[in-house]
Scaffold this active site. Structure first.
Site, PDB file in Angstrom:
ATOM      1  N   HIS A   1      51.808  36.302  29.832  1.00 37.03           N
ATOM      2  CA  HIS A   1      50.665  36.327  30.760  1.00 37.03           C
ATOM      3  C   HIS A   1      49.787  37.576  30.589  1.00 37.03           C
ATOM      4  O   HIS A   1      48.676  37.483  30.105  1.00 37.03           O
ATOM      5  CB  HIS A   1      51.075  36.165  32.236  1.00 37.03           C
TER       6      HIS A   1
ATOM      7  N   ASP B   1      53.962  26.838  29.559  1.00 39.25           N
ATOM      8  CA  ASP B   1      54.524  27.412  30.780  1.00 39.25           C
ATOM      9  C   ASP B   1      54.974  26.360  31.794  1.00 39.25           C
ATOM     10  O   ASP B   1      56.042  25.798  31.657  1.00 39.25           O
ATOM     11  CB  ASP B   1      53.494  28.394  31.382  1.00 39.25           C
TER      12      ASP B   1
ATOM     13  N   GLU C   1      51.511  39.303  35.757  1.00 41.71           N
ATOM     14  CA  GLU C   1      50.875  38.002  35.920  1.00 41.71           C
ATOM     15  C   GLU C   1      50.041  37.934  37.191  1.00 41.71           C
ATOM     16  O   GLU C   1      48.958  37.358  37.190  1.00 41.71           O
ATOM     17  CB  GLU C   1      51.960  36.908  35.952  1.00 41.71           C
TER      18      GLU C   1
END
Ligand code: ZN
Length: 453
Positions: A268, A319, A234
């Site tokens: 991600h 998220d 990420e």
């Protein structure tokens, strides 16, 4: 048995007109075109994608992290510090209220199910609750209130970093050993079994920063066939840390050491080389994309075009829940590619417009990530359905594909009239059926929390 009738419905990948849809025990029984209008009437009927990544409690922090931290330049890491402070105060009752509110907003936005990546397990300070699965039970209770189809993923979080250091002060509530995790998982299983039969229990190693190699190898065996989700690649700092301690970039390491397949959803993946992108796409794992949160945290841009060119599956999650909007997530996924590549209609193909392709792919990939037999309107699938109101002035007179594009690129949740999750009709006239009570409980939770900040 329920009967719906849609002016247009996207059935198994094609538009049909005047469609009667019959639903029995939560599943689609039949879809028949060219029928006279009967039962519940809707305009444009679509598969409702699962929201494939959520940390529900973070919803209560939306808008609170937009000031500069003490360090030069704000970063993901200063955001995380505020999150750790905030979540120290959260009670099980508050988590339940916030989660139900998040799930309600997901449904009103057009999502048909929710995958909760759940790592807030213990009391402040790290001592377990008397019932180690207390918080998992609260997530399940929220799903009972909101009616959303739940895939619960209790998260294994062992360490504070790749070097195996102890959890930091803000991480105490997350921690488990593989043994205590197994106990937690069986408690969570009990909670999920109380829910309707479309509910799913999977597993989730938090990330390569937070679990041991041994745990990573053994987790898939704890619930064979169930979904496994993990944050991967990420942030740049995460790539550097994994490279330094594990000897390879995160995606390269995962490709070499894990048996990646369609059970996996990797969240991600905003930091990948071209070679990593094509190799990971070809494993069959789903990319769990969260474009609004990734932008909010400055993560980077997922290489979506290369991913789908390699037949990669995608799903959409909200998220951090800073904003819950199916239309905006899909829009941002496409517009980030445009900004990077100086292109337009990035995901469109000759056969499918941008909005059509994004929604269809997110519905199919989302169902795969959620371990949920859904994603298409076809007999046998769970009836996860979303209806757009073509009475909205911006949708007036449009063909189904153009109406879908307009929802994604020029519209918002106000165009969503009805949503069903496994046949449960939860949004009607654009509103969740329990909106007032869920909102009041949420307001009570955040009032107390914000007073303590
Ligand atoms: Zn996450």
């Amino acid at each position: 048995m329920q009967t719906l009738w849609a002016r247009h419905a996207l059935v198994a990948g094609q538009w049909l007109a005047d469609v009667r849809v019959e639903i029995d025990a939560g599943r689609i029984l039949s879809c028949t075109p060219d029928q006279p209008a009967t039962g519940q009437r809707v305009h444009l009927l679509l598969p409702a994608p699962a929201n494939s990544h959520s940390h529900a409690f973070q919803r209560a922090m939306a808008g609170l992290t937009e000031q500069r931290g003490p360090q030069a330049g704000d970063s993901f890491w200063t955001w995380r510090q505020l999150m750790f402070r905030f979540l120290n105060d959260l009670t099980p009752e508050q988590v339940e209220a916030i989660t139900a509110f998040v799930q309600m907003e997901m449904l009103e936005a057009g999502f048909g199910a929710s995958v909760e990546f759940h790592y807030l397990h213990h009391r402040a300070g790290g001592a377990p609750y008397r019932n180690p699965a207390e918080m998992s039970e609260r997530i399940a209770a929220a799903a009972e209130t909101s009616g959303i189809g739940l895939t619960l993923l209790p998260v294994l979080y062992q360490f504070g970093g790749c070097d195996g250091r102890a959890l930091g002060p803000g991480q105490q509530r997350f921690g488990n050993t593989p043994d205590s995790y197994a106990t937690l998982l069986s408690g969570a299983e009990g909670a999920v079994m109380q829910l309707p039969p479309d509910s799913v229990l999977g597993t989730a190693p938090h990330s390569l920063r937070a679990v041991s190699r041994e745990a990573l190898q053994s987790l898939p065996g704890l619930r064979p066939d169930a979904p496994i989700h993990m944050h991967l690649a990420e942030q740049k700092a995460e790539v550097d840390e994994v490279q330094a301690h594990w000897g390879a970039r995160p995606v390269d390491w995962a490709l070499d050491n894990l048996d990646l397949n369609g059970r996996w959803c990797l969240i991600h993946c905003t930091q990948m080389t071209a070679q990593e992108t094509s190799a990971l796409a070809r494993t069959g794992a789903v990319a769990g994309l969260c474009p609004l949160t990734e932008a909010s945290l400055g993560d980077g841009i997922f290489d979506g075009i290369r991913w789908v060119e390699n037949a990669g599956a995608i799903s959409i999650g909200s998220d951090s829940n800073i904003r819950i909007s199916l239309a905006e997530e899909l829009r941002q996924l496409d517009t980030t590619q445009r900004l990077r590549d100086h292109s337009r209609a990035a995901f469109a193909t000759r056969a499918r417009s941008t909005g059509r392709r994004l929604l269809e792919d997110a519905a199919i990939g989302g169902a795969q990530a959620a371990g949920r037999g859904a994603g298409r309107i076809e007999p046998g699938a769970w009836a996860d359905l979303l209806a757009l109101d073509t009475g909205h002035p911006d949708l007036e007179g449009l063909s189904p594909d153009t109406a879908l594009d307009t929802f994604v690129f020029a519209g918002d949740s106000a165009m969503v009239s009805d949503v069903w999750s496994a046949g449960r009709h939860l949004v009607t006239g654009g509103r969740h059926i329990a909106r007032d009570q869920i909102t009041e409980d949420y307001r009570g939770a955040v009032r107390t929390l914000r007073a303590g900040l």
